[in-house]
Enzyme design. Structure first.
Site, PDB file in Angstrom:
ATOM      1  N   ASN A   1       0.661  -1.073   0.229  1.00 31.26           N
ATOM      2  CA  ASN A   1      -0.490   0.410   0.019  1.00 31.26           C
ATOM      3  C   ASN A   1       0.717   1.037  -0.153  1.00 31.26           C
ATOM      4  O   ASN A   1       1.564   1.427   0.814  1.00 31.26           O
ATOM      5  CB  ASN A   1      -1.208  -0.294   0.875  1.00 31.26           C
ATOM      6  CG  ASN A   1      -1.374   1.246   1.148  1.00 31.26           C
ATOM      7  OD1 ASN A   1      -1.729   2.117   0.345  1.00 31.26           O
ATOM      8  ND2 ASN A   1      -1.931   1.497   2.421  1.00 31.26           N
TER       9      ASN A   1
ATOM     10  N   LYS B   1       0.120   4.547  -0.132  1.00 30.84           N
ATOM     11  CA  LYS B   1      -0.603   5.585   0.157  1.00 30.84           C
ATOM     12  C   LYS B   1      -0.364   6.815  -0.245  1.00 30.84           C
ATOM     13  O   LYS B   1       0.060   6.769  -1.457  1.00 30.84           O
ATOM     14  CB  LYS B   1       0.025   6.353   1.545  1.00 30.84           C
ATOM     15  CG  LYS B   1       0.136   4.693   2.612  1.00 30.84           C
ATOM     16  CD  LYS B   1      -0.689   5.130   3.900  1.00 30.84           C
ATOM     17  CE  LYS B   1       0.247   3.690   4.831  1.00 30.84           C
ATOM     18  NZ  LYS B   1      -0.553   4.129   6.586  1.00 30.84           N
TER      19      LYS B   1
ATOM     20  N   HIS C   1      -9.355   0.769   5.194  1.00 28.51           N
ATOM     21  CA  HIS C   1      -7.441   1.299   5.678  1.00 28.51           C
ATOM     22  C   HIS C   1      -8.565   1.724   6.765  1.00 28.51           C
ATOM     23  O   HIS C   1      -9.668   2.875   6.680  1.00 28.51           O
ATOM     24  CB  HIS C   1      -7.553   1.316   4.820  1.00 28.51           C
ATOM     25  CG  HIS C   1      -6.078   1.721   5.371  1.00 28.51           C
ATOM     26  ND1 HIS C   1      -4.985   2.703   6.265  1.00 28.51           N
ATOM     27  CD2 HIS C   1      -4.643   0.811   4.498  1.00 28.51           C
ATOM     28  CE1 HIS C   1      -3.834   2.476   6.930  1.00 28.51           C
ATOM     29  NE2 HIS C   1      -4.178   1.022   6.324  1.00 28.51           N
TER      30      HIS C   1
ATOM     31  N   GLU D   1      -5.156  -5.322  10.635  1.00 24.32           N
ATOM     32  CA  GLU D   1      -4.547  -3.682  10.540  1.00 24.32           C
ATOM     33  C   GLU D   1      -4.268  -3.280  12.352  1.00 24.32           C
ATOM     34  O   GLU D   1      -5.829  -2.553  12.027  1.00 24.32           O
ATOM     35  CB  GLU D   1      -4.182  -3.394   9.884  1.00 24.32           C
ATOM     36  CG  GLU D   1      -4.050  -3.745   8.339  1.00 24.32           C
ATOM     37  CD  GLU D   1      -3.919  -2.882   7.778  1.00 24.32           C
ATOM     38  OE1 GLU D   1      -2.306  -3.031   7.564  1.00 24.32           O
ATOM     39  OE2 GLU D   1      -3.866  -1.561   7.079  1.00 24.32           O
TER      40      GLU D   1
HETATM   41  C1  PEP Z   1      -0.330   0.352   6.102  1.00 22.01           C
HETATM   42  O1  PEP Z   1      -0.950   1.237   5.860  1.00 22.01           O
HETATM   43  O2  PEP Z   1      -1.463  -0.258   6.625  1.00 22.01           O
HETATM   44  C2  PEP Z   1       0.410  -0.460   6.810  1.00 22.01           C
HETATM   45  C3  PEP Z   1       0.414  -1.382   7.416  1.00 22.01           C
HETATM   46  O3  PEP Z   1       1.505   0.359   6.984  1.00 22.01           O
HETATM   47  P1  PEP Z   1       2.919   0.089   7.902  1.00 22.01           P
HETATM   48  O4  PEP Z   1       3.059  -1.124   7.179  1.00 22.01           O
HETATM   49  O5  PEP Z   1       4.110   0.618   7.976  1.00 22.01           O
HETATM   50  O6  PEP Z   1       2.631  -0.320   8.256  1.00 22.01           O
END
Ligand code: PEP
Length: 247
Positions: A7, A9, A96, A165
């Site tokens: 991802n 972003k 998300h 997450e």
């Molecule tokens: C995310 O933004 O979905 C994520 C998992 O970020 P990170 O791996 O940087 O924690």
């Protein structure tokens, strides 16, 4: 099948395709390549060009979000699943925590999932508890609510991927303990089996995954892959995660 989903972003411009070229070249030669799938979700601005560039390649391109209406509507700056599909996206993230934090409700997310599936996108549905919910031992009930509000028995399990997450882990370097994560992943699969009758969609972990800690996650066989934020913007870091997972 395991998944490594990156991802990006709000990062990336057209020349950032060089990062994906490197990942794709590793992926297409990897002896383990048939055991996993790589999906990258760049910003909306890059979906069409990246989808064309990787049309006949191993990597798939997805979106980071979609609007909760079908096809077209008079919502300024909104992008529908229909529009994403028309420029080559194959997947979309939905729910998300960044977007839940910006106002996406359970009801909106339910519509996003429905319309994404209707427009033949595979949905990566993100769930996770925040720090306070974790402290108050609400993790399992929060996850159950997020799943039951959006998932329906009639959905095909192969069109859905769940990404667990924990919000307190995203971008912080903090990760759950192996015991905790195993227990939570089993809980998620149990809830999903209740909804989908026997079969659970794939369940990924996301939150500060990198080439070092992936060794710990691979011991938890219930985890079907990873949603990777920060480390997906570097071809080396992303490839290290895959390499160390299969070592
Ligand atoms: C995310 O933004 O979905 C994520 C998992 O970020 P990170 O791996 O940087 O924690």
């Amino acid at each position: 099948m395991r998944y490594f989903i990156g991802n990006w972003k709000m990062f990336g411009v057209p020349k950032s395709v060089s990062i994906l070229n490197k990942i794709n070249s590793y992926y297409s030669k990897d002896k383990n390549r048939n055991k996993y799938k790589v999906v990258i979700t760049p910003p909306y601005t890059l979906i069409e060009s990246f989808s064309n560039h990787f049309k006949n390649k191993k990597i798939s391109i997805g979106a980071q979000n979609c609007f909760q209406k079908d096809q077209f509507s008079s919502n300024t700056a909104a992008i529908s699943s229909y529009m994403l599909k028309s420029v080559g996206a194959k997947y979309t993230l939905v729910g998300h925590s960044d977007n839940r934090g910006e106002g996406d409700t359970d009801e909106m997310l339910k519509d996003k999932v429905r319309y994404a599936l209707k427009n033949n996108l595979k949905v990566v549905f993100c769930i996770g508890e925040n720090k306070t919910e974790k402290k108050n031992k609400k993790t399992l009930s929060v996850l159950k609510r997020q799943l039951t509000k959006a998932m329906e028995k009639k959905f095909k399990k192969n069109d859905i991927i769940i990404a667990y997450e924990p919000i307190w882990s995203i971008g912080t370097g903090k990760i759950p303990s192996a015991n905790e994560l195993k227990k939570i992943t089993i809980h998620i699969k149990k809830v999903l089996k209740g909804i989908f009758k026997k079969n659970s969609p794939a369940v990924l972990y996301g939150g500060s995954v990198d080439g070092t800690n992936v060794e710990m996650f691979k011991e938890i066989r219930e985890i079907d892959g990873f949603l990777i934020g920060g480390a997906s913007k570097s071809s080396k870091k992303f490839i290290d995660i895959i390499k160390n997972y299969y070592r």
